[in-house]
Design a protein around this motif. Structure first.
Motif, PDB file in Angstrom:
ATOM      1  N   UNK A   1      87.743  33.390  45.819  1.00 22.99           N
ATOM      2  CA  UNK A   1      89.113  33.657  46.252  1.00 22.99           C
ATOM      3  C   UNK A   1      89.166  34.976  47.020  1.00 22.99           C
ATOM      4  N   UNK A   2      90.077  35.029  47.966  1.00 24.68           N
ATOM      5  CA  UNK A   2      90.334  36.246  48.724  1.00 24.68           C
ATOM      6  C   UNK A   2      91.824  36.555  48.642  1.00 24.68           C
ATOM      7  N   UNK A   3      92.148  37.805  48.432  1.00 24.50           N
ATOM      8  CA  UNK A   3      93.541  38.233  48.514  1.00 24.50           C
ATOM      9  C   UNK A   3      93.716  38.987  49.826  1.00 24.50           C
ATOM     10  N   UNK A   4      94.629  38.485  50.657  1.00 19.68           N
ATOM     11  CA  UNK A   4      94.845  39.051  51.987  1.00 19.68           C
ATOM     12  C   UNK A   4      96.254  39.639  52.084  1.00 19.68           C
ATOM     13  N   UNK A   5      96.418  40.563  53.010  1.00 18.79           N
ATOM     14  CA  UNK A   5      97.732  41.135  53.258  1.00 18.79           C
ATOM     15  C   UNK A   5      98.418  40.355  54.368  1.00 18.79           C
ATOM     16  N   UNK A   6      99.487  39.677  54.001  1.00 16.64           N
ATOM     17  CA  UNK A   6     100.279  38.903  54.946  1.00 16.64           C
ATOM     18  C   UNK A   6     101.491  39.720  55.388  1.00 16.64           C
ATOM     19  N   UNK A   7     102.008  39.387  56.557  1.00 12.85           N
ATOM     20  CA  UNK A   7     103.207  40.025  57.089  1.00 12.85           C
ATOM     21  C   UNK A   7     104.406  39.094  56.897  1.00 12.85           C
ATOM     22  N   UNK A   8     105.630  39.629  56.966  1.00 16.15           N
ATOM     23  CA  UNK A   8     106.798  38.746  56.942  1.00 16.15           C
ATOM     24  C   UNK A   8     106.726  37.746  58.093  1.00 16.15           C
ATOM     25  N   UNK A   9     107.223  36.539  57.866  1.00 13.93           N
ATOM     26  CA  UNK A   9     107.191  35.506  58.895  1.00 13.93           C
ATOM     27  C   UNK A   9     107.929  35.979  60.150  1.00 13.93           C
ATOM     28  N   UNK A  10     107.295  35.809  61.289  1.00 16.43           N
ATOM     29  CA  UNK A  10     107.948  36.022  62.578  1.00 16.43           C
ATOM     30  C   UNK A  10     107.752  34.757  63.408  1.00 16.43           C
ATOM     31  N   UNK A  11     108.299  34.765  64.605  1.00 15.91           N
ATOM     32  CA  UNK A  11     108.352  33.548  65.413  1.00 15.91           C
ATOM     33  C   UNK A  11     107.838  33.850  66.810  1.00 15.91           C
ATOM     34  N   UNK A  12     106.887  33.032  67.236  1.00 14.30           N
ATOM     35  CA  UNK A  12     106.254  33.236  68.537  1.00 14.30           C
ATOM     36  C   UNK A  12     107.166  32.752  69.657  1.00 14.30           C
ATOM     37  N   UNK A  13     107.254  33.543  70.707  1.00 12.61           N
ATOM     38  CA  UNK A  13     107.993  33.158  71.910  1.00 12.61           C
ATOM     39  C   UNK A  13     106.975  32.680  72.934  1.00 12.61           C
ATOM     40  N   UNK A  14     106.530  31.445  72.751  1.00 16.09           N
ATOM     41  CA  UNK A  14     105.460  30.923  73.598  1.00 16.09           C
ATOM     42  C   UNK A  14     105.949  30.725  75.031  1.00 16.09           C
ATOM     43  N   UNK A  15     105.122  31.159  75.989  1.00 13.88           N
ATOM     44  CA  UNK A  15     105.463  30.995  77.400  1.00 13.88           C
ATOM     45  C   UNK A  15     104.188  30.812  78.235  1.00 13.88           C
ATOM     46  N   UNK A  16     103.333  29.858  77.854  1.00 16.15           N
ATOM     47  CA  UNK A  16     102.083  29.664  78.599  1.00 16.15           C
ATOM     48  C   UNK A  16     102.347  29.305  80.055  1.00 16.15           C
ATOM     49  N   UNK A  17     101.477  29.811  80.934  1.00 18.46           N
ATOM     50  CA  UNK A  17     101.616  29.587  82.370  1.00 18.46           C
ATOM     51  C   UNK A  17     100.285  29.132  82.957  1.00 18.46           C
ATOM     52  N   UNK A  18     100.380  28.366  84.025  1.00 20.20           N
ATOM     53  CA  UNK A  18      99.206  27.990  84.804  1.00 20.20           C
ATOM     54  C   UNK A  18      99.285  28.736  86.129  1.00 20.20           C
ATOM     55  N   UNK A  19      98.348  29.664  86.306  1.00 14.35           N
ATOM     56  CA  UNK A  19      98.354  30.529  87.477  1.00 14.35           C
ATOM     57  C   UNK A  19      97.072  30.347  88.275  1.00 14.35           C
ATOM     58  N   UNK A  20      97.112  30.538  89.602  1.00 19.93           N
ATOM     59  CA  UNK A  20      95.881  30.515  90.388  1.00 19.93           C
ATOM     60  C   UNK A  20      94.865  31.491  89.798  1.00 19.93           C
ATOM     61  N   UNK A  21      93.605  31.127  89.844  1.00 26.05           N
ATOM     62  CA  UNK A  21      92.552  31.908  89.189  1.00 26.05           C
ATOM     63  C   UNK A  21      92.569  33.359  89.640  1.00 26.05           C
ATOM     64  N   UNK A  22      92.734  33.598  90.949  1.00 26.19           N
ATOM     65  CA  UNK A  22      92.678  34.978  91.446  1.00 26.19           C
ATOM     66  C   UNK A  22      93.922  35.770  91.082  1.00 26.19           C
ATOM     67  N   UNK A  23      94.963  35.100  90.594  1.00 23.22           N
ATOM     68  CA  UNK A  23      96.187  35.807  90.221  1.00 23.22           C
ATOM     69  C   UNK A  23      96.297  36.012  88.710  1.00 23.22           C
ATOM     70  N   UNK A  24      95.652  35.143  87.928  1.00 25.07           N
ATOM     71  CA  UNK A  24      95.718  35.274  86.473  1.00 25.07           C
ATOM     72  C   UNK A  24      94.996  36.534  86.015  1.00 25.07           C
TER      73      UNK A  24
END
Length: 576
Positions: free
Chosen positions: A210-233
């Motif tokens: 068993x491992x005991x880990x330090x968790x943080x309060x739940x937060x929410x991701x504001x996902x905004x993935x983009x597809x950009x030209x390779x030379x611009x990403x």
């Protein structure tokens, strides 16, 4: 109830580059059954090594004729398709929970006010842990690997990581380790100094239950993935001439203002965003930029991916694996010299399947859902080489406003030299194009920015300005072409230099493929031999701390070697 025991069953890792036949393969369901296994091993002078979903390509498994402990049942660990990602659609009785798959909030004082301590069994899968966080909607792990088909014990032992420069490794979250020692006794480690070894010890200290880990309060991701030209990403480094960029990727009409804006966006995402990740699929003309921040507001949070999206991800991953193992298709591609075309088609299909959300509003989801945005990865076997590149400082005159040290120290003046990251990224792209005729790389180039680490043996240790975790992957079917190609990519990364001309610290991810690779000029030398020299100070410090733990718990280093070592660990830690 005792452990399930199988005799003389061949062991193969997920990438199919390691195999052996243990005398016994044991599947424990409780701490007591782990103790029985270790006591048996001591009585019969045998060694014990653990495995989960077998995702490591490194020699950290067991040996012929010894004992292997499987943290998950054999069908789940070895058979494809694997249905872990679809567990929400399956009845509870199919989920195989036991005493090593527990999750509970426990008492104790976390290091950060408002956080919580969560005790998790080593056999608990990332999917079980993700579901627990979402269903309780109170606490979450702040970082994790992408795959849900991983056990906590399996991802913690080789010091795995997530993304985001403010985040260290999974092992850095550990506040307590419970393990069965070489005498079969259950022991506990809580001393922060000792945890720097115990929380990332490759199974060498004992069988962690068993491992005991330090968790943080739940937060929410504001996902905004983009597809950009390779030379611009991720813009090419300033001294890379336009003529050196593959024609399909060039954008000669970009203005200096465009280039400056692209570079500023990349630096901001890499330095400051909660999660920072980039994907490039071979010969695609766009990158998938998966960078996002989080919020404490739950309003409008959605389940992502949805059950339908999860099933489609599962189906596409499994289909890819079926196709890569179709001999007729492989022979046709090779005969007609269509390797680049086939990989390009695969890349286009992968890019098409990846989401793209306009921001605002983007998509808001529970943070662990965003960390595990891709499901069913277990169902396509790949080979994988990853390194951790220490971010060097820019020259003092170029530094701007001070920011917090990503390893938790005081504010500092120095800032990362992002040009090193640009060079690492573009070296991999250009190497891929140089081999377009045979196309040895058929899966993506992926890069994440992370923090440093306090773990003694972590590749990220000492990286106070952060770490560039960059990797190249290919389908398992491309094995015959892979090794020399991977060596060429790694050689370029190892030659990276900072603004003063000094070599940048580059070390492999311990769980990925580094054994068997040769690096350096003139045909090179075994990378493992070089690593043994580079890690000399860390190895001695690591063994020293394990020795301190042993004095408290009644065992010595040679006891560890006899009970929990293997051929590689003997050589790397104990030979000298």
């Amino acid at each position: 109830m005792g452990p399930k025991v199988y005799q003389d069953i061949k062991f193969e890792n997920w990438g199919l580059d390691i195999d052996y036949v243990p005398r016994y393969t044991c599947i424990p369901n409780s701490v007591a059954s782990v103790q029985r296994i270790v006591k048996y091993a001591k009585k019969h002078n045998m060694r014990v090594r653990c495995a989960g979903y077998r995702h490591s390509w490194a020699p950290i498994y067991g040996d012929h004729g010894q004992i292997t402990i499987s943290l998950v049942n054999l069908a789940e660990a070895t058979k494809l398709p694997n249905f872990t990602a679809l567990s929400k659609l399956l009845p509870e009785w199919l989920l195989h929970r036991n005493g090593l798959q527990t999750i509970e909030v426990v008492s104790g004082k976390p290091r950060v006010e408002g956080n919580a301590l969560v005790r998790v069994g080593a056999s608990t899968t990332n999917e079980q842990l993700r579901r627990w966080c979402v269903e309780n909607n109170k606490y979450t792990y702040p970082l994790n690997v992408i795959m849900v088909e991983m056990t906590l014990g399996g991802s913690n032992a080789p010091i795995c990581h997530g993304a985001g420069r403010r985040h260290q490794t999974l092992s850095d979250l550990v506040r307590k380790v419970e393990y069965v020692d070489c005498n079969g006794r259950l022991q506990v480690v809580t001393d922060p100094h000792h945890l720097r070894a115990a929380a990332g010890c490759f199974g060498l200290m004992g069988v962690i239950t068993h491992l005991t880990l330090e968790f943080a309060p739940m937060t929410y991701a504001l996902m905004q993935p983009k597809k950009l030209p390779v030379v611009r990403a991720i813009p090419p480094p300033a001294d890379l001439p336009e003529s050196a960029i593959p024609p399909a990727l060039r954008m000669p009409n970009l203005t200096p203002a465009d280039r400056a804006s692209d570079l500023a966006r990349f630096k901001d995402m890499a330095a400051n965003w909660y999660y920072s990740e980039w994907f490039w699929f071979p010969y695609a003309d766009q990158c998938w930029v998966n960078c996002w921040n989080n919020t404490t507001s739950p309003e409008g949070a959605e389940e992502y991916p949805s059950p339908t999206q999860t099933f489609l991800m599962f189906l596409s991953q499994f289909t890819t694996n079926v196709l890569q193992n179709a001999p007729v298709l492989t022979e046709l591609i090779q005969t007609l010299h269509l390797s680049e075309a086939a990989v390009t088609l695969l890349s286009e299909a992968a890019m098409l399947a990846l989401p793209e959300f306009d921001y605002p509003p983007g998509l808001k989801t529970y943070l662990p859902n965003a960390l595990h945005f891709q499901r069913g990865i277990q169902n396509v076997r790949v080979l994988n080489v990853e390194v951790a590149i220490a971010l060097p400082p820019v020259p003092a005159a170029a530094s701007s406003t001070p920011r917090a040290d990503v390893s938790g120290g005081k504010p500092q003046q120095q800032q990362p030299d992002w040009e090193v990251v640009q060079r690492a990224w573009w070296h991999a792209i250009l190497t891929c194009y140089r081999h377009s005729r045979t196309a040895p790389q058929s899966m993506p180039l992926e890069m994440r920015i992370t923090g440093g680490s306090e773990m003694l043996m972590a590749p990220q240790r000492g990286n106070g300005l952060g770490t560039c975790a960059i990797e190249v992957l290919t389908l398992e079917a491309a094995r015959e072409l892979w090794l020399p190609y991977a060596e060429e990519v790694v050689d370029g990364w190892l030659r990276l230099r900072d603004s003063e001309g000094k070599r940048v610290k580059v070390r492999p991810h311990w769980a990925k493929q580094w054994m068997g690779l040769k690096v350096g000029e003139g045909g090179g030398r075994q990378w493992a031999e070089q690593l043994k020299e580079e890690y000399e100070k860390e190895r001695r410090e690591f063994l020293g701390v394990l020795g301190e733990i042993g004095k408290r718990h009644g065992w010595g280093l040679q006891d560890l070697r006899r009970r929990f070592g293997n051929e590689f660990l003997d050589w790397f830690y104990f030979e000298d």
